[in-house]
Structure formats: C-alpha cells, structure tokens
Design a protein around this motif. Structure first.
Motif, mmCIF file in Angstrom:
data_model
loop_
_atom_site.group_PDB
_atom_site.id
_atom_site.type_symbol
_atom_site.label_atom_id
_atom_site.label_comp_id
_atom_site.label_asym_id
_atom_site.label_seq_id
_atom_site.Cartn_x
_atom_site.Cartn_y
_atom_site.Cartn_z
ATOM 1 N N TYR A 66 83.358 -4.747 -53.547
ATOM 2 C CA TYR A 66 84.372 -6.026 -53.315
ATOM 3 C C TYR A 66 83.907 -6.620 -51.816
ATOM 4 O O TYR A 66 83.733 -6.175 -50.659
ATOM 5 C CB TYR A 66 85.889 -5.622 -52.976
ATOM 6 C CG TYR A 66 86.511 -5.120 -54.357
ATOM 7 C CD1 TYR A 66 87.146 -5.801 -55.148
ATOM 8 C CD2 TYR A 66 86.174 -3.742 -54.627
ATOM 9 C CE1 TYR A 66 87.304 -5.336 -56.432
ATOM 10 C CE2 TYR A 66 86.686 -3.080 -55.991
ATOM 11 C CZ TYR A 66 87.218 -4.090 -56.819
ATOM 12 O OH TYR A 66 87.781 -3.737 -58.079
ATOM 13 N N PHE B 223 88.656 -10.469 -49.140
ATOM 14 C CA PHE B 223 89.535 -10.242 -48.305
ATOM 15 C C PHE B 223 90.164 -11.027 -47.523
ATOM 16 O O PHE B 223 91.240 -11.249 -47.138
ATOM 17 C CB PHE B 223 89.196 -8.692 -47.606
ATOM 18 C CG PHE B 223 90.364 -8.355 -46.905
ATOM 19 C CD1 PHE B 223 91.574 -7.812 -47.335
ATOM 20 C CD2 PHE B 223 89.977 -8.352 -45.463
ATOM 21 C CE1 PHE B 223 92.362 -7.214 -46.366
ATOM 22 C CE2 PHE B 223 91.098 -7.893 -44.645
ATOM 23 C CZ PHE B 223 92.338 -7.208 -44.945
ATOM 24 N N PHE C 274 92.543 -13.330 -49.171
ATOM 25 C CA PHE C 274 93.677 -12.771 -49.390
ATOM 26 C C PHE C 274 94.468 -12.429 -47.916
ATOM 27 O O PHE C 274 95.580 -12.759 -47.904
ATOM 28 C CB PHE C 274 93.577 -11.046 -49.925
ATOM 29 C CG PHE C 274 94.633 -10.491 -50.165
ATOM 30 C CD1 PHE C 274 95.418 -10.772 -51.169
ATOM 31 C CD2 PHE C 274 95.123 -9.371 -49.152
ATOM 32 C CE1 PHE C 274 96.627 -9.915 -51.599
ATOM 33 C CE2 PHE C 274 96.189 -8.553 -49.466
ATOM 34 C CZ PHE C 274 97.157 -9.003 -50.520
ATOM 35 N N PHE C 275 93.776 -12.144 -46.981
ATOM 36 C CA PHE C 275 94.177 -12.229 -45.559
ATOM 37 C C PHE C 275 95.135 -13.468 -45.048
ATOM 38 O O PHE C 275 96.245 -13.439 -44.343
ATOM 39 C CB PHE C 275 93.285 -11.468 -44.658
ATOM 40 C CG PHE C 275 93.879 -11.345 -43.121
ATOM 41 C CD1 PHE C 275 94.253 -9.971 -42.980
ATOM 42 C CD2 PHE C 275 94.087 -12.295 -42.139
ATOM 43 C CE1 PHE C 275 94.720 -10.006 -41.503
ATOM 44 C CE2 PHE C 275 94.460 -12.010 -40.992
ATOM 45 C CZ PHE C 275 95.054 -10.538 -40.598
ATOM 46 N N ARG D 257 98.259 -14.238 -46.791
ATOM 47 C CA ARG D 257 99.608 -13.431 -46.304
ATOM 48 C C ARG D 257 99.725 -13.891 -44.665
ATOM 49 O O ARG D 257 100.936 -13.779 -44.442
ATOM 50 C CB ARG D 257 98.952 -12.029 -46.338
ATOM 51 C CG ARG D 257 98.765 -11.264 -47.760
ATOM 52 C CD ARG D 257 100.280 -11.165 -48.230
ATOM 53 N NE ARG D 257 101.160 -10.098 -47.729
ATOM 54 C CZ ARG D 257 101.911 -10.139 -46.744
ATOM 55 N NH1 ARG D 257 102.474 -11.232 -46.418
ATOM 56 N NH2 ARG D 257 102.608 -9.042 -46.213
ATOM 57 N N VAL E 52 98.418 -5.530 -44.521
ATOM 58 C CA VAL E 52 97.777 -6.412 -45.497
ATOM 59 C C VAL E 52 96.458 -5.575 -46.087
ATOM 60 O O VAL E 52 96.399 -5.774 -47.398
ATOM 61 C CB VAL E 52 97.093 -7.728 -44.868
ATOM 62 C CG1 VAL E 52 96.407 -8.543 -45.700
ATOM 63 C CG2 VAL E 52 98.431 -8.719 -44.395
ATOM 64 N N PHE E 53 95.886 -4.706 -45.497
ATOM 65 C CA PHE E 53 94.682 -4.105 -45.937
ATOM 66 C C PHE E 53 95.092 -3.253 -47.248
ATOM 67 O O PHE E 53 94.667 -3.072 -48.081
ATOM 68 C CB PHE E 53 93.992 -3.389 -45.033
ATOM 69 C CG PHE E 53 92.808 -2.536 -45.302
ATOM 70 C CD1 PHE E 53 91.609 -3.085 -45.443
ATOM 71 C CD2 PHE E 53 92.968 -1.156 -45.990
ATOM 72 C CE1 PHE E 53 90.408 -2.512 -45.862
ATOM 73 C CE2 PHE E 53 91.789 -0.438 -46.234
ATOM 74 C CZ PHE E 53 90.648 -1.157 -46.268
ATOM 75 N N GLU F 105 97.867 -3.519 -48.799
ATOM 76 C CA GLU F 105 98.323 -4.355 -50.014
ATOM 77 C C GLU F 105 96.959 -4.618 -50.842
ATOM 78 O O GLU F 105 97.096 -4.983 -52.194
ATOM 79 C CB GLU F 105 99.130 -5.497 -49.803
ATOM 80 C CG GLU F 105 100.523 -5.481 -49.009
ATOM 81 C CD GLU F 105 101.073 -6.403 -48.636
ATOM 82 O OE1 GLU F 105 100.337 -7.890 -48.837
ATOM 83 O OE2 GLU F 105 102.146 -6.483 -47.933
ATOM 84 N N PHE F 106 95.995 -4.919 -50.132
ATOM 85 C CA PHE F 106 94.616 -5.367 -50.741
ATOM 86 C C PHE F 106 94.139 -4.183 -51.477
ATOM 87 O O PHE F 106 93.722 -4.369 -52.698
ATOM 88 C CB PHE F 106 93.803 -5.925 -49.625
ATOM 89 C CG PHE F 106 92.487 -6.327 -50.463
ATOM 90 C CD1 PHE F 106 92.316 -7.484 -51.104
ATOM 91 C CD2 PHE F 106 91.105 -5.754 -50.218
ATOM 92 C CE1 PHE F 106 91.345 -8.059 -51.590
ATOM 93 C CE2 PHE F 106 89.953 -6.001 -50.577
ATOM 94 C CZ PHE F 106 89.952 -7.233 -51.440
ATOM 95 N N LEU G 117 96.032 -4.025 -54.643
ATOM 96 C CA LEU G 117 95.555 -4.740 -55.660
ATOM 97 C C LEU G 117 94.414 -4.595 -56.221
ATOM 98 O O LEU G 117 94.389 -4.793 -57.616
ATOM 99 C CB LEU G 117 95.679 -6.286 -54.974
ATOM 100 C CG LEU G 117 94.968 -7.435 -55.888
ATOM 101 C CD1 LEU G 117 96.237 -7.935 -56.622
ATOM 102 C CD2 LEU G 117 94.686 -8.709 -54.836
#
Length: 293
Positions: free
Chosen positions: A42, A47, A50-51, A54, A71-72, A74-75, A78
């Motif tokens: 990835y 990321f 995504f960050f 958020r 956040v990490f 949550e990633f 995901l």
C-alpha cells in the motif's frame, strides 16, 4: 507493521515536501510504501489522501499524536476489510461496480475542477468590480442593545411600567432577567439582526436609539423587554483583505460558466426507455377551455 514504526511513517507524511527533515524528503516518492499487509503493498500517497480527508473533518492540527494514531488504525481497518471484499470476490458485484465507477467520476471531477481553478486568474478590474458589488450588498445596520428576559408576559409588562417611571434598565435586568446576560445588565453588545430570532429582530428594527419596547416581545425563550442603545453601519473589509475570498468566488463563477458551456455543447444520447422526454405541450399541465354561457 509494528506500532513502533508508525511514528516515523506519520512524520514522513507530515514533513514530506516541507523541508523539515532529510529522511522525510527521501520518503516523498510516488512509489514509497506505508505498509505491506498480507503480501499486498500500500502506497504512502494513498494513506496521505485518506489522512487529508479525515483531517478536513477534524478540528485542530495534524500534529496530534492521538488523532494520527486513530487515522492510522482506521486506515488499517480499511485495508483488511477491503482485502476481505477481494477474498469474497465482491469486485464484480453490480452495486460494487456502480459505486467504484461513481467514486472514479467524483475523483476525476474534483481533479478537473482543481486544474481549471489553477488556470483561472481574475483580473484586477474583475476583482474591484466584485468588491464594489459585495460592498453594496454588505452594507447593513448593526445594533447595540440590551434586554430583560422573563417567563411570563405580565412580568414583562410590569417591568415596562417601571421603566416608564424612570427605573434604571441595568438594575432591572440584573434583578429580573433569566438570560445569561442578566448579570451584565442584559447587555448584548453589537450584533447583526440576522443573528437573532425573528420576533426579536423585527422588534428591534422598529426602535430608535434610546428607546425600549412598549409591549413585551415573545420568542421561544420567553418574554423580552428590549432597549436599543445605538446603531451603526457595518464596515466592509478593505479590498486587499477581501481579495482572497473574492478571487475564490470569481473562480467558482467562471468554473460554473465553463461547466454550463460544456454541458450545452456535449453530445447527449439519452436512453428513452429509462428517460422519457415529453414535448412541451404534453409536459405542461392541461388547462380547461372556458365554457360557453
């Protein structure tokens, strides 16, 4: 990935391109990975995206370690959930395909709009014209007032009678007002009438400075006695201060015009089995002809 490595990855995310540290710069490559999970790599860029999404919903800075960790996590959630979708071979499901296509369209649309905005640079003449127009619209009256809030109409009427006899408004407010401003004598300071509930705004607009309402004003909070102290015209910001906002507004307007032109010139072939087009005479509601006497 172990948690001891997370801080370095997030540091790279926040510092890359900002000249904060040389090791952070070395991670700023499209091929840089943030993790390999169950054999699948990835990219850090994913990321980052995504960050940032958020972060837009987060109040405060991105240097909050707890937020970064959240956040990490949550990633990572995901990632494993999407891998489960792949394991179940859901990528060919009808609703999944439609959602993926819609997401692609949204991403491409946002990218195109951003590129278009970067190509637009409003002229000084356009900015000044927009400023003058905004100044005219922004000219409004602001009010400085105080009030006394009570539960019952009769209480408010008694207070008005005391004011009529010369009793000090501030003292009455301190002794009787239920509102949070009561201890300050009911002082509301300067405000735009749109900030107040309608009955309050309507009542104060009818007053002259130095006068108070002769009848109680009812709102959902109770009954008010309002005194208008002063009025003033709101001062618009200086041109240079307003320039960034005006630039953004003009860019949005120009993009909107461009999108409308693109829609007008687009070759569209509708599937009439699902989109039925009606002639104007059929689409319009029927009107009965006048009857003869």
């Amino acid at each position: 990935m172990k948690k001891t490595h997370i801080a370095f990855v997030l540091c790279a995310l926040l510092a890359a391109g900002a000249g904060v540290a040389e090791d952070a710069k070395n991670t700023d490559s499209p091929d840089t990975l943030i993790a390999t999970v169950n054999g699948t790599a990835y990219r850090l860029d994913v990321f980052r995206q995504f960050f940032m999404e958020r972060l837009q919903a987060q109040q405060g800075g991105n240097d909050n370690p707890a937020f970064q960790q959240q956040v990490f996590d949550e990633f990572m959630g995901l990632i494993v959930a999407s891998q489960e979708g792949d394991r179940r071979k859901l990528q060919d499901e009808r609703n999944v395909l439609a959602a993926l296509e819609l997401d692609r369209m949204k991403v491409m649309s946002n990218a195109a709009l951003s590129a278009m905005a970067n190509e637009i640079e409003p002229t000084d003449k356009e900015l000044k014209e927009a400023y003058e127009k905004a100044k005219e619209q922004a000219t409004r009256t602001e009010y400085k007032a105080r009030h006394i809030l009570v539960k019952e109409e009769d209480e408010a009427k008694k207070l008005i009678k005391q004011l009529d006899k010369g009793t000090d408004f501030t003292e009455l407010a301190k002794k009787n007002s239920l509102g949070p401003t009561g201890k300050e004598g009911g002082e509301l300071g300067w405000f735009d009438p749109s900030q107040m509930v309608a009955p309050f705004s309507e009542a104060i607009a009818k007053l002259k400075p130095g006068t108070y309402t002769k009848e109680p004003v009812h709102t959902q909070f109770g009954w008010h006695v309002i005194e208008l102290q002063e009025t003033r015209k709101a001062e618009p910001p200086a041109f240079e201060d307003a320039k960034p906002q005006l630039t953004a507004v003009l860019k949005r307007q120009k993009i909107g015009q461009k999108i409308n032109e693109m829609r007008s010139s687009a070759m569209v072939e509708l599937n009439e089995e699902v989109v039925r087009l009606k002639p104007e005479d059929e689409a319009a509601p029927a009107v009965d002809a006048p009857k003869a006497d």
